[in-house]
Design a protein around this motif. Structure first.
Motif, mmCIF file in Angstrom:
data_model
loop_
_atom_site.group_PDB
_atom_site.id
_atom_site.type_symbol
_atom_site.label_atom_id
_atom_site.label_comp_id
_atom_site.label_asym_id
_atom_site.label_seq_id
_atom_site.Cartn_x
_atom_site.Cartn_y
_atom_site.Cartn_z
ATOM 1 N N GLN A 138 0.845 -1.201 0.000
ATOM 2 C CA GLN A 138 0.000 0.000 0.000
ATOM 3 C C GLN A 138 0.873 1.240 0.000
ATOM 4 N N CYS A 197 -17.440 2.845 3.981
ATOM 5 C CA CYS A 197 -18.487 3.679 3.382
ATOM 6 C C CYS A 197 -18.117 5.153 3.511
ATOM 7 N N VAL A 257 -18.975 -0.835 5.980
ATOM 8 C CA VAL A 257 -18.102 -1.045 4.827
ATOM 9 C C VAL A 257 -18.912 -1.716 3.731
ATOM 10 N N THR A 258 -18.541 -1.484 2.473
ATOM 11 C CA THR A 258 -19.267 -2.096 1.361
ATOM 12 C C THR A 258 -18.663 -3.466 1.073
ATOM 13 N N HIS A 271 -12.800 -3.219 10.900
ATOM 14 C CA HIS A 271 -12.405 -3.437 9.501
ATOM 15 C C HIS A 271 -12.816 -4.842 9.134
ATOM 16 N N ARG A 274 -14.838 7.790 4.375
ATOM 17 C CA ARG A 274 -13.408 7.931 4.658
ATOM 18 C C ARG A 274 -13.248 8.695 5.967
ATOM 19 N N HIS A 292 -7.370 3.280 6.926
ATOM 20 C CA HIS A 292 -7.889 2.491 5.802
ATOM 21 C C HIS A 292 -6.843 1.548 5.233
ATOM 22 N N ARG A 338 -5.249 -1.349 3.300
ATOM 23 C CA ARG A 338 -5.806 -1.953 2.090
ATOM 24 C C ARG A 338 -5.967 -3.470 2.238
ATOM 25 N N GLU A 377 -14.024 -1.801 1.297
ATOM 26 C CA GLU A 377 -14.005 -0.345 1.230
ATOM 27 C C GLU A 377 -14.913 0.250 2.320
ATOM 28 N N GLU A 380 -3.849 7.497 6.453
ATOM 29 C CA GLU A 380 -4.594 6.696 5.491
ATOM 30 C C GLU A 380 -4.325 5.212 5.750
#
Lengths: 367, 275
Positions: free
Chosen positions: A214, A360, A268-269, A348, A362, A224, A226, A358, A220
């Motif tokens: 990443q 929903c 999260v999607t 997560h 940020r 988040h 990856r 991902e 980040e």
């Protein structure tokens, strides 16, 4: 000031590929940190940029110029080595002068530059000491000074602080950050220490086994990650993981069933994931909350009191340990039963292939 | 208890070391002693330990042969061979130590293996080569042969010394803009100087003592000290007084030189091994 661009860089030693196609662009004045476990190829990658290792394939561009076949000394870079690599037979002044002399700079100009840098780094009293007479921190300063006097386009640091003791490391970290702000030079910094990475970097490149896991700003990566690797690597103490069964999801979030039967709705999607799939839930110790009663209960096994914070290791009924970071004054003791609350917004989810779902929304600091 | 064992071990080792040292030194001691005897005293049996020292053997040696001629040849050959060998070995060892290839290891072993070959095996070809190139009985010819016989050992030793120099220091030089040549001369050589000095010292001693090639490739013009000793061993029976005096004269310079530089030499020879 310069930009550096890596285009699908590869490195093969004998038959083994160590760097497996890395692409990356580094902006002017950016402080980029390569981080990863030992053997991930971060030092090799830095040495390829420096010109100390051949590039097997791919292009390396500095300021838009392809420099694959340019000698290290002509790339306009300066490097600070882990072992400092000062010339032991030269005093501090001569160490800093060496590169300037080779470049053919006149004596008076050399003197002025060295004196200026020595003043900046508080090295003036030691200019005529040999490296052997200096302490670790002072040698480190000389190595940095030797890099600065050359006025390079890009600074390369190869784990420069790992030979220093903890207190000095913290101090040098702050000094290096301040120096970078002052000089504004593009910097590439290799470390295995995630604290260094988080505190100093504008951009972190997480490497594992020769590939980029990443690239992103410190926050980040923190908010988040990856994939599982980055989630596990960034953050201390590391993120807790446990398995769950995916039940279904929509644009607002995904539902998973935990092992105790309770349902967790995480924002999260989860496009394309079939209900019933086994997924991994991750939550950082600082986000888990302790409660005296409720669902998700377990027994406290170990308590680490660090003063300001306390780390509580809780054994869950299924045998897994979950670490909770809570405040220093918490009264919980070992062998007591506690309940854990998992705030869904801080959870997560990771698919079976290790990739994160991902979020929903940020995080505001990691947009 | 442990301390006691240690002390007794130390005493034992000390006695053993002295014993071996004296045992090794005895022939030299005997040679020097004999050189101060007359030829008659020298062969008396049982050997005399108490006698009136005389310089007559030395006087006769100086009368019969020109010591300085031989000594000068030895110096020219030793220094010349050593200088050329170092000049060739430094770049070779540098590339092997810092840019090794797949075959570096086997090349090094092969080079060393040439030292195992008995020199007599190549006597005829070397002799013919020297004759055809008009290098027979010249210092140049002898220096070249001495240089070539010692080159493998010198490359090996320098290789070992260079390996001890941390590679990042040379890389720092390269980052500072040094060419390979500058990196070698301005960074590596100053750092490896003690090692290079002890290697040169060893080469000097080996060349000084080399007898096989000097006896076979020289006759008068370029004859070194080994030939000088040999010339006292053959004619009209053995005159041990004169032979000892000649030998003492031949080994004295290198012995004194070795004594002065022994610290450097020992440090060089055990470099890496004791670290």
């Amino acid at each position: 000031m310069a930009t550096v661009e890596l285009k699908n860089l590869r490195k093969t030693y004998l038959t083994e590929e160590i760097i497996k196609g890395i692409s990356l662009s580094i902006e002017e004045r950016e402080f980029v940190v390569f981080v990863g476990p030992s053997g991930c190829g971060k030092s090799t990658l830095l040495r390829m940029i420096a010109g100390l290792e051949d590039i097997t394939s791919g292009d390396l561009l500095i300021d838009g110029q392809r420099v694959n076949d340019v000698e290290p000394g002509k790339r306009g870079l300066a490097m600070v080595f882990q072992s400092y690599a000062l010339y032991p037979h030269m005093d501090v002044y001569k160490n800093m002068e060496f590169g300037l002399k080779l470049a053919g700079m006149p004596e008076a100009e050399r003197r002025a530059k060295i004196e200026h840098v020595a003043r900046t780094l508080q090295l003036e009293p030691y200019l005529h000491h040999k490296p052997g007479q200096l302490s670790g921190g002072q040698r480190q300063r000389v190595a940095i000074g030797r890099a600065i006097v050359r006025n390079p386009k890009v600074f390369l640091f190869d784990e420069p602080l790992s030979n220093l003791d903890a207190a000095l490391r913290g101090q040098m970290r702050v000094e290096l950050s301040a120096l970078h702000r002052k000089l504004g030079a593009t910097t590439i910094y290799v470390t295995h220490d995630q604290v260094e990475a988080m505190t100093m970097a504008d951009k972190i490149v997480v490497l594992q086994k020769g590939v980029v896991e990443q690239i992103g700003s410190p926050l980040e990566l923190y908010h988040h990650p990856r994939n599982l690797f980055v989630a596990r690597f960034i953050g201390s103490p590391p993120m807790n993981f446990f398995s769950a069964i995916f039940q279904g999801g929509d644009a607002a979030g995904s539902s998973v069933q935990l092992r105790d039967g309770s349902t967790l709705h995480v924002p999260v999607t989860s496009p394309g994931l079939l209900p019933g799939t086994k997924v991994t839930v991750g939550i950082r110790p600082e986000h888990v909350e302790l409660a005296s009663s409720g669902p998700n209960s377990g027994v406290v096994e170990v308590i680490e009191r660090l003063g300001a914070i306390t780390l509580v290791h809780v054994r869950m009924p299924d045998g897994e340990i979950i670490v909770v970071q809570t405040d220093g004054a918490v009264l919980t003791d070992v062998e007591t039963r506690v309940s854990l609350t998992l705030p869904p917004r801080n959870c997560h989810l990771f698919a079976p292939d290790g990739l994160a779902f991902e979020a929903c929304h940020r995080h505001p600091l990691a947009a | 208890m442990a301390l006691k064992t240690k002390t007794s071990t130390r005493i034992g080792v000390t006695i053993l070391a002295w014993g071996i040292a004296l045992w090794l030194f005895f022939p030299i001691f005997w040679m020097i002693l004999t050189s101060f005897k007359s030829d008659v005293q020298a062969i008396s049996s049982p050997p005399k330990l108490v006698f009136m020292p005389t310089l007559s053997s030395y006087a006769e040696v100086f009368e019969r042969a020109s010591y300085w001629h031989f000594a000068l040849n030895t110096m020219i050959v030793s220094v010349g061979a050593t200088a050329i060998a170092i000049a060739l070995a430094v770049p070779a060892a540098y590339s092997m130590a810092f840019m090794p290839s797949k075959r570096t290891r086997s090349t090094l072993l092969w080079m060393l293996s040439t030292r195992m070959l008995p020199p007599v095996g190549v006597l005829v070809p070397i002799y013919l080569l020297a004759r055809n190139t008009h290098l027979l009985d010249t210092c140049t010819g002898l220096a070249i042969v001495d240089m070539l016989t010692n080159l493998p050992i010198i490359v090996w030793m320098l290789y070992t010394f260079f390996r001890e120099v941390p590679a990042p220091i040379l890389e720092a030089g390269r980052m500072d803009g040094a060419t390979r040549w500058q990196e070698m001369t301005m960074v590596l050589l100053p750092l490896a100087l003690p090692g290079i000095a002890s290697t040169a010292l060893l080469s000097l001693i080996l060349c000084w003592n080399e007898a096989f090639w000097s006896l076979n490739l020289t006759s008068s013009n370029a004859a070194p000290l080994t030939a000088f000793i040999a010339s006292f061993s053959s004619p009209e029976g053995l005159f041990f007084g004169k032979l000892s005096a000649a030998s003492t004269l031949a080994v004295a310079p290198i012995l004194i030189f070795g004594w002065i530089s022994q610290k450097q030499l020992v440090r060089g020879l055990t470099f890496g091994a004791v670290k």
